[in-house]
Design a protein around this motif. Structure first.
Motif, short mmCIF file in Angstrom:
data_model
loop_
_atom_site.label_atom_id
_atom_site.label_comp_id
_atom_site.label_asym_id
_atom_site.label_seq_id
_atom_site.Cartn_x
_atom_site.Cartn_y
_atom_site.Cartn_z
N LEU A 31 3.54 9.29 -6.36
CA LEU A 31 2.10 9.07 -6.42
C LEU A 31 1.39 9.80 -5.28
O LEU A 31 0.36 10.43 -5.48
CB LEU A 31 1.80 7.57 -6.37
CG LEU A 31 0.34 7.11 -6.51
CD1 LEU A 31 0.30 5.67 -6.99
CD2 LEU A 31 -0.43 7.22 -5.21
N CYS A 32 1.97 9.70 -4.08
CA CYS A 32 1.34 10.31 -2.90
C CYS A 32 1.31 11.83 -3.00
O CYS A 32 0.39 12.48 -2.52
CB CYS A 32 2.06 9.88 -1.63
SG CYS A 32 1.92 8.11 -1.25
N GLY A 33 2.35 12.40 -3.63
CA GLY A 33 2.42 13.86 -3.76
C GLY A 33 3.04 14.50 -2.53
O GLY A 33 3.19 13.88 -1.47
N LEU A 39 -2.98 11.93 -2.31
CA LEU A 39 -3.82 11.01 -1.54
C LEU A 39 -5.02 11.73 -0.94
O LEU A 39 -6.14 11.21 -0.93
CB LEU A 39 -3.00 10.33 -0.44
CG LEU A 39 -1.85 9.43 -0.88
CD1 LEU A 39 -1.25 8.72 0.34
CD2 LEU A 39 -2.31 8.40 -1.91
N SER A 40 -4.79 12.95 -0.44
CA SER A 40 -5.89 13.73 0.13
C SER A 40 -6.95 14.03 -0.91
O SER A 40 -8.15 13.95 -0.63
CB SER A 40 -5.35 15.04 0.71
OG SER A 40 -4.45 14.79 1.78
N LYS A 41 -6.51 14.33 -2.12
CA LYS A 41 -7.46 14.61 -3.20
C LYS A 41 -8.28 13.37 -3.54
O LYS A 41 -9.50 13.46 -3.76
CB LYS A 41 -6.68 15.09 -4.43
CG LYS A 41 -7.54 15.54 -5.59
CD LYS A 41 -6.70 16.07 -6.74
CE LYS A 41 -6.06 17.40 -6.40
NZ LYS A 41 -5.38 18.01 -7.57
N GLU A 70 -8.99 2.24 -5.57
CA GLU A 70 -7.99 1.28 -6.06
C GLU A 70 -7.68 1.54 -7.54
O GLU A 70 -6.53 1.57 -7.95
CB GLU A 70 -8.53 -0.16 -5.92
CG GLU A 70 -8.47 -0.74 -4.54
CD GLU A 70 -9.04 -2.16 -4.55
OE1 GLU A 70 -8.93 -2.85 -5.59
OE2 GLU A 70 -9.61 -2.58 -3.52
N THR A 71 -8.74 1.68 -8.32
CA THR A 71 -8.57 1.88 -9.75
C THR A 71 -7.79 3.16 -10.04
O THR A 71 -6.91 3.19 -10.90
CB THR A 71 -9.94 1.94 -10.45
OG1 THR A 71 -10.69 0.78 -10.10
CG2 THR A 71 -9.78 1.98 -11.96
N ILE A 72 -8.11 4.22 -9.31
CA ILE A 72 -7.41 5.49 -9.49
C ILE A 72 -5.93 5.34 -9.16
O ILE A 72 -5.05 5.76 -9.93
CB ILE A 72 -8.05 6.58 -8.59
CG1 ILE A 72 -9.47 6.89 -9.05
CG2 ILE A 72 -7.19 7.85 -8.59
CD1 ILE A 72 -10.26 7.71 -8.07
N LEU A 73 -5.63 4.74 -8.02
CA LEU A 73 -4.23 4.61 -7.58
C LEU A 73 -3.42 3.75 -8.54
O LEU A 73 -2.28 4.07 -8.86
CB LEU A 73 -4.20 4.01 -6.17
CG LEU A 73 -4.71 4.93 -5.05
CD1 LEU A 73 -4.97 4.13 -3.78
CD2 LEU A 73 -3.71 6.06 -4.77
N ARG A 74 -4.01 2.67 -9.01
CA ARG A 74 -3.27 1.79 -9.92
C ARG A 74 -3.04 2.46 -11.28
O ARG A 74 -2.01 2.27 -11.91
CB ARG A 74 -4.00 0.45 -10.07
CG ARG A 74 -3.87 -0.40 -8.82
CD ARG A 74 -4.19 -1.84 -9.09
NE ARG A 74 -5.62 -2.09 -9.09
CZ ARG A 74 -6.17 -3.26 -9.34
NH1 ARG A 74 -5.40 -4.29 -9.65
NH2 ARG A 74 -7.47 -3.43 -9.29
N ALA A 75 -4.03 3.25 -11.73
CA ALA A 75 -3.86 3.96 -13.00
C ALA A 75 -2.72 4.98 -12.90
O ALA A 75 -1.89 5.09 -13.81
CB ALA A 75 -5.16 4.67 -13.38
N ILE A 76 -2.66 5.70 -11.78
CA ILE A 76 -1.60 6.70 -11.60
C ILE A 76 -0.24 6.02 -11.48
O ILE A 76 0.76 6.45 -12.07
CB ILE A 76 -1.88 7.57 -10.36
CG1 ILE A 76 -3.17 8.38 -10.56
CG2 ILE A 76 -0.71 8.51 -10.08
CD1 ILE A 76 -3.62 9.11 -9.33
N TYR A 77 -0.18 4.93 -10.74
CA TYR A 77 1.10 4.23 -10.58
C TYR A 77 1.58 3.67 -11.92
O TYR A 77 2.77 3.72 -12.24
CB TYR A 77 0.94 3.10 -9.56
CG TYR A 77 2.25 2.43 -9.21
CD1 TYR A 77 3.14 3.03 -8.31
CD2 TYR A 77 2.60 1.21 -9.77
CE1 TYR A 77 4.35 2.42 -7.99
CE2 TYR A 77 3.80 0.59 -9.45
CZ TYR A 77 4.66 1.20 -8.56
OH TYR A 77 5.86 0.60 -8.25
N GLU A 87 1.23 15.56 -13.23
CA GLU A 87 0.83 16.88 -12.79
C GLU A 87 -0.48 16.77 -12.02
O GLU A 87 -1.16 15.74 -12.05
CB GLU A 87 0.66 17.82 -13.99
CG GLU A 87 1.92 17.98 -14.82
CD GLU A 87 1.69 18.83 -16.05
OE1 GLU A 87 0.53 19.26 -16.26
OE2 GLU A 87 2.66 19.06 -16.79
N ALA A 88 -0.83 17.86 -11.31
CA ALA A 88 -2.07 17.85 -10.53
C ALA A 88 -3.26 17.51 -11.41
O ALA A 88 -4.17 16.78 -11.01
CB ALA A 88 -2.26 19.20 -9.86
#
Length: 338
Positions: A31-33, A39-41, A70-77, A87-88
């Motif tokens: 997730l972090c890349g 995370l920077s993005k 939060e919503t973005i991170l949980r969706a990706i996870y 992918e990017a």
């Protein structure tokens, strides 16, 4: 399925720090890349600060920014929990559409999925997902209408998504062939001066269509289908006099079709076929004084039942972020000069 655990801690009157705990550290690393690039993005897009410690991400920022992140991170996870590749562009999609639900695909869904808010197209080589709200509306239009216009700047996925839909329809047996066409209008050079016979002259001009096909089908299958006439790639002029039945038909770079050519092409649509017209009206290469058939078609057909129109903007560019800024700069310059 494991989910993230959330705890809140107030740091001052105007800022809240949220800690997100992720059960699977390997998925968190993905997730972090690389070098925390993802995370920077997300930090840049939301305005939060994200600190990574062990299997916990700490988010600092005001309430709205923090909730967005939060919503973005949980969706990706959630996507990674389903063992779906990241992918990017998928990170960009989560930023653009943070409330999308990344539901796991069902084996029986071969063409496209509309499960809840989620949309995707399945092909031989990959699953294709819209990465902006406009792309999502476009994909839905491709399956809801027999004739669709995708209008907007380069890099917004107009042709890519149309070819993905064509391949999926062919795989499912809804059409017998795929027909891809472009007007033979040169952008700054003349085909007549290129070496070789007609096919050798035309093939480089049609290369973007070959590239799109190869993204969704094995290269050997593409070659075999071309040999068997299950895939046809030809200049627009070659369409005259034909009836295109049981086919998925795409006209690319349609801004370079004349009014007469556009009417000719649209009236080729036969039984059991679908047609997609894509183009960018800011990149017309027709001789001065020759009107674009795409401009005329939008004006004449915009209210015709069963025809879908999707209009993209620079916000929908899914190539390098610089492309969107370049498009905006040119549009601003055109307005100043008008």
């Amino acid at each position: 399925m494991a989910t993230t655990a959330l705890t809140d801690a107030v740091t001052d009157a105007n800022s809240t720090e949220t800690s997100l705990e992720f059960p699977d550290n390997r998925l968190l690393i993905e997730l972090c890349g690389e070098l925390n690039s993802n995370l920077s993005k997300i930090e840049t897009a939301t305005g939060v600060e994200i600190a990574h410690r062990g299997n916990v991400l700490s988010l600092s920022g005001d309430d709205e920014q923090r909730k967005h992140a939060e919503t973005i991170l949980r969706a990706i996870y959630s996507r990674l929990e389903q063992r779906r590749p990241l992918e990017a562009g998928d990170v960009d999609a989560a930023i653009r559409m943070p409330n999308e639900v990344f539901d796991a695909p069902r084996a029986s869904d071969q063409i496209e999925m509309f499960k809840g808010d989620h949309v995707e197209i399945r092909t031989r080589k990959r699953i294709v997902e819209p990465r902006t709200p406009t792309q999502k509306a476009y994909v839905k239009a491709l399956f809801d209408n027999e004739l669709v216009f995708g209008l907007g700047p380069a890099g917004t996925g107009k042709t890519y998504l149309a070819v993905a839909a064509a391949v999926s329809n062919y795989i499912e047996g809804h059409v017998d062939r795929i027909i891809l066409s472009r007007p033979a209008v040169e952008a700054g050079e003349r085909l007549g001066f290129l070496p070789g016979d007609m096919k050798e002259k035309v093939d480089p001009y049609m290369q973007p269509l070959y590239d799109a096909l190869n993204a969704f089908l094995p290269a050997k299958q593409v070659l075999r289908m071309i040999e068997d006439k299950q895939i046809e790639i030809a200049p627009l002029a070659f369409m005259r006099g034909r009836t295109l039945s049981n086919a998925y038909v795409i006209l690319d770079e349609a801004q370079n079709a004349t009014t007469m050519q556009m009417k000719m092409f649209l009236t080729r649509l036969g039984e059991g076929s679908r047609m997609v017209i894509t183009g960018d009206m800011s990149q017309i290469d027709l001789p001065k004084g020759v009107p674009s058939g795409l401009v005329e078609a939008e004006r004449i057909l915009r209210n015709v039942k069963g025809i879908g129109f999707t209009r993209f903007t620079s916000v929908d560019v899914v190539r390098h972020p610089m492309v969107g800024r370049i498009i905006d700069a040119y549009d601003a310059a055109a307005k100043r000069d008008a």
